[in-house]
Design a protein around this motif. Structure first.
Motif, PDB file in Angstrom:
ATOM      1  N   GLU A   1      -0.539   2.982   0.983  1.00 52.00           N
ATOM      2  CA  GLU A   1      -0.279   3.200   2.297  1.00 52.00           C
ATOM      3  C   GLU A   1      -1.598   2.965   3.563  1.00 52.00           C
ATOM      4  O   GLU A   1      -1.451   3.386   4.510  1.00 52.00           O
ATOM      5  CB  GLU A   1       0.120   4.900   2.282  1.00 52.00           C
ATOM      6  CG  GLU A   1       1.196   5.311   1.727  1.00 52.00           C
ATOM      7  CD  GLU A   1       2.346   4.537   1.996  1.00 52.00           C
ATOM      8  OE1 GLU A   1       2.758   4.422   3.053  1.00 52.00           O
ATOM      9  OE2 GLU A   1       3.423   4.365   1.006  1.00 52.00           O
ATOM     10  N   THR A   2      -2.248   2.486   2.891  1.00 53.98           N
ATOM     11  CA  THR A   2      -3.308   2.086   3.785  1.00 53.98           C
ATOM     12  C   THR A   2      -3.377   0.588   4.416  1.00 53.98           C
ATOM     13  O   THR A   2      -2.578   0.059   4.060  1.00 53.98           O
ATOM     14  CB  THR A   2      -4.943   2.035   2.933  1.00 53.98           C
ATOM     15  OG1 THR A   2      -4.922   0.875   1.997  1.00 53.98           O
ATOM     16  CG2 THR A   2      -5.157   3.282   1.999  1.00 53.98           C
ATOM     17  N   GLN A   3      -4.175   0.122   5.183  1.00 50.87           N
ATOM     18  CA  GLN A   3      -3.988  -0.873   5.672  1.00 50.87           C
ATOM     19  C   GLN A   3      -5.209  -2.048   5.251  1.00 50.87           C
ATOM     20  O   GLN A   3      -4.995  -3.421   5.468  1.00 50.87           O
ATOM     21  CB  GLN A   3      -4.596  -1.004   7.210  1.00 50.87           C
ATOM     22  CG  GLN A   3      -3.682  -0.189   8.197  1.00 50.87           C
ATOM     23  CD  GLN A   3      -2.127  -0.587   8.291  1.00 50.87           C
ATOM     24  OE1 GLN A   3      -2.268  -1.771   8.156  1.00 50.87           O
ATOM     25  NE2 GLN A   3      -1.160   0.468   7.762  1.00 50.87           N
ATOM     26  N   TYR A   4      -5.686  -1.711   4.235  1.00 50.25           N
ATOM     27  CA  TYR A   4      -6.541  -2.672   3.291  1.00 50.25           C
ATOM     28  C   TYR A   4      -5.805  -3.644   2.612  1.00 50.25           C
ATOM     29  O   TYR A   4      -4.731  -3.446   2.131  1.00 50.25           O
ATOM     30  CB  TYR A   4      -7.477  -1.798   2.254  1.00 50.25           C
ATOM     31  CG  TYR A   4      -8.247  -2.664   1.777  1.00 50.25           C
ATOM     32  CD1 TYR A   4      -9.780  -2.874   2.323  1.00 50.25           C
ATOM     33  CD2 TYR A   4      -8.218  -3.346   0.415  1.00 50.25           C
ATOM     34  CE1 TYR A   4     -10.678  -3.300   1.798  1.00 50.25           C
ATOM     35  CE2 TYR A   4      -9.299  -4.060  -0.021  1.00 50.25           C
ATOM     36  CZ  TYR A   4     -10.571  -4.281   0.650  1.00 50.25           C
ATOM     37  OH  TYR A   4     -11.532  -4.838  -0.191  1.00 50.25           O
TER      38      TYR A   4
ATOM     39  N   LYS B   1      -3.912  -5.945   3.924  1.00 47.53           N
ATOM     40  CA  LYS B   1      -2.356  -6.337   4.576  1.00 47.53           C
ATOM     41  C   LYS B   1      -2.627  -7.372   5.487  1.00 47.53           C
ATOM     42  O   LYS B   1      -2.653  -6.706   6.740  1.00 47.53           O
ATOM     43  CB  LYS B   1      -1.940  -5.029   5.060  1.00 47.53           C
ATOM     44  CG  LYS B   1      -1.616  -3.882   3.916  1.00 47.53           C
ATOM     45  CD  LYS B   1      -0.807  -2.948   4.240  1.00 47.53           C
ATOM     46  CE  LYS B   1      -0.283  -1.893   3.350  1.00 47.53           C
ATOM     47  NZ  LYS B   1       0.601  -0.693   3.705  1.00 47.53           N
TER      48      LYS B   1
ATOM     49  N   TYR C   1       1.541 -10.325   3.823  1.00 45.96           N
ATOM     50  CA  TYR C   1       1.479  -9.320   2.623  1.00 45.96           C
ATOM     51  C   TYR C   1       2.820  -8.863   2.378  1.00 45.96           C
ATOM     52  O   TYR C   1       3.865  -9.087   3.006  1.00 45.96           O
ATOM     53  CB  TYR C   1       0.961  -7.886   3.600  1.00 45.96           C
ATOM     54  CG  TYR C   1       1.206  -6.646   2.703  1.00 45.96           C
ATOM     55  CD1 TYR C   1       0.366  -6.287   1.818  1.00 45.96           C
ATOM     56  CD2 TYR C   1       2.083  -5.971   2.980  1.00 45.96           C
ATOM     57  CE1 TYR C   1       0.443  -5.303   0.901  1.00 45.96           C
ATOM     58  CE2 TYR C   1       2.143  -4.751   2.076  1.00 45.96           C
ATOM     59  CZ  TYR C   1       1.468  -4.399   1.094  1.00 45.96           C
ATOM     60  OH  TYR C   1       1.771  -3.161   0.255  1.00 45.96           O
TER      61      TYR C   1
ATOM     62  N   LYS D   1       5.220  -6.077   0.261  1.00 40.57           N
ATOM     63  CA  LYS D   1       4.909  -4.962  -0.267  1.00 40.57           C
ATOM     64  C   LYS D   1       5.455  -4.714  -1.636  1.00 40.57           C
ATOM     65  O   LYS D   1       4.708  -3.960  -2.240  1.00 40.57           O
ATOM     66  CB  LYS D   1       5.961  -4.181   0.960  1.00 40.57           C
ATOM     67  CG  LYS D   1       5.872  -2.646   0.484  1.00 40.57           C
ATOM     68  CD  LYS D   1       6.892  -2.131   1.352  1.00 40.57           C
ATOM     69  CE  LYS D   1       6.986  -0.449   1.076  1.00 40.57           C
ATOM     70  NZ  LYS D   1       7.903   0.191   1.870  1.00 40.57           N
TER      71      LYS D   1
END
Length: 308
Positions: free
Chosen positions: A52-55, A57, A61, A63
């Motif tokens: 759920e982080t932006q790291y 991405k 990206y 999912k």
């Protein structure tokens, strides 16, 4: 005088031999008390572990193939498997089952497990800290991660445990007058930080899953055989005896709006006569009734439970 000393020595030796014999006689009883109780393994499915982080991405990206989510799932699976208390199930259609469970009653029961775990990485970050002195320089790489987990009882669809934990990992290098190690990028620090966070939650997961008595359900009831779910991989063996219970009444809590199943009533006992099945999902046990009986046309109203 010598005779008196001889008598005292004789009594001393006799008492010593008697005391030693008494100690030896106690040892078997002490050893028998160390026997451990049999543990029946629960079936657990890990639904998903999302990032759920932006790291990490970027533009491309994916999912469905998030490396950090898979990393966390593998770490949690390894820790649960190492406890020896669970059978971990892999379901390729888990996303579909979760979607059905959220829109229909009893959808969770199609998962085929006792418990479902859903997790997510809620925080992740890297930072470098440097400390420069006259003749030396220190550089520290730090990775911090936070993990959130929900544990769902499949039989009721209720979340019985939810928590979040944080973990960190660091690597420090020091150089003196240009001599010493260098702190290059260390990819293993992310593993260690996520593992540290998950480790704080695993014990609670184990306790929540094992607090409730082990259950299995009737699959078939006729003149040929009485068959229940569960088999050898869960620790069931020939000769095991379980209580047979009728399902308790379901009532609705007016404060929360949640349906609650009241404790069931014991109506008999069964004994395992054989086990079969090739996989944990397909295992079964054949049983005979030692006490009581059930209505074979209403198998859904009964279950078997370990006797504690």
């Amino acid at each position: 005088m010598k005779r008196y000393i001889f008598i005292l020595l004789f009594m001393y030796v006799a008492v010593g031999i008697y005391a030693q014999r008494k100690v030896i006689e106690v040892e078997p009883a002490t050893a028998s008390q160390s026997e451990t109780a049999k543990t029946l393994k629960r079936k657990v499915a890990i639904g998903r572990f999302s990032n759920e982080t932006q790291y990490a991405k970027g533009l491309f990206y994916d999912k469905e193939n998030d490396p950090m989510g898979k990393q966390a799932l593998d770490i949690l699976s390894a820790k649960l498997a190492a406890s020896g208390k669970f059978i971990l199930l892999e379901r390729n259609d888990m996303d579909k089952l979760l979607a059905e469970a959220s829109t229909s009653d009893g959808g969770f029961q199609k998962i085929g497990a006792d418990y479902l775990i859903v997790g997510s990485i809620t925080q992740f970050g890297r930072k470098n800290i440097g400390d420069a002195k006259l003749f030396s320089t220190t550089k520290t790489q730090i990775v911090e991660a936070a993990v959130s987990i929900r544990l769902i009882d499949v039989s009721t669809g209720l979340i019985i445990y939810s928590d979040e934990a944080k973990g960190d990992a660091e690597e420090k290098t020091k150089t003196t007058m240009g001599l010493g190690g260098r702190a290059d990028f260390d990819a293993t620090l992310s593993d260690k930080a996520i593992s540290a966070a998950i480790s704080q939650l695993v014990e609670n997961i184990i306790n929540k899953c094992t607090n409730k008595p082990w259950r299995a359900y009737f699959l078939s009831y006729d003149n040929d055989a009485v068959i229940v779910s569960g088999g050898a991989s869960q620790g069931i063996s020939v000769g095991d005896v379980f209580a047979v219970k009728s399902k308790g009444k379901t009532v609705k809590n007016p404060q929360t709006g949640i349906n609650i199943e009241l404790p069931g009533k014991t109506v008999g006992k069964v004994e395992v006569v054989s086990v079969g099945g090739d996989t944990p999902e397909a295992e079964y046990s054949m049983v005979t009734f030692k006490e009581g009986n059930i209505d074979g046309s209403k198998l859904q109203d009964y279950y078997i439970e370990e006797i504690k």
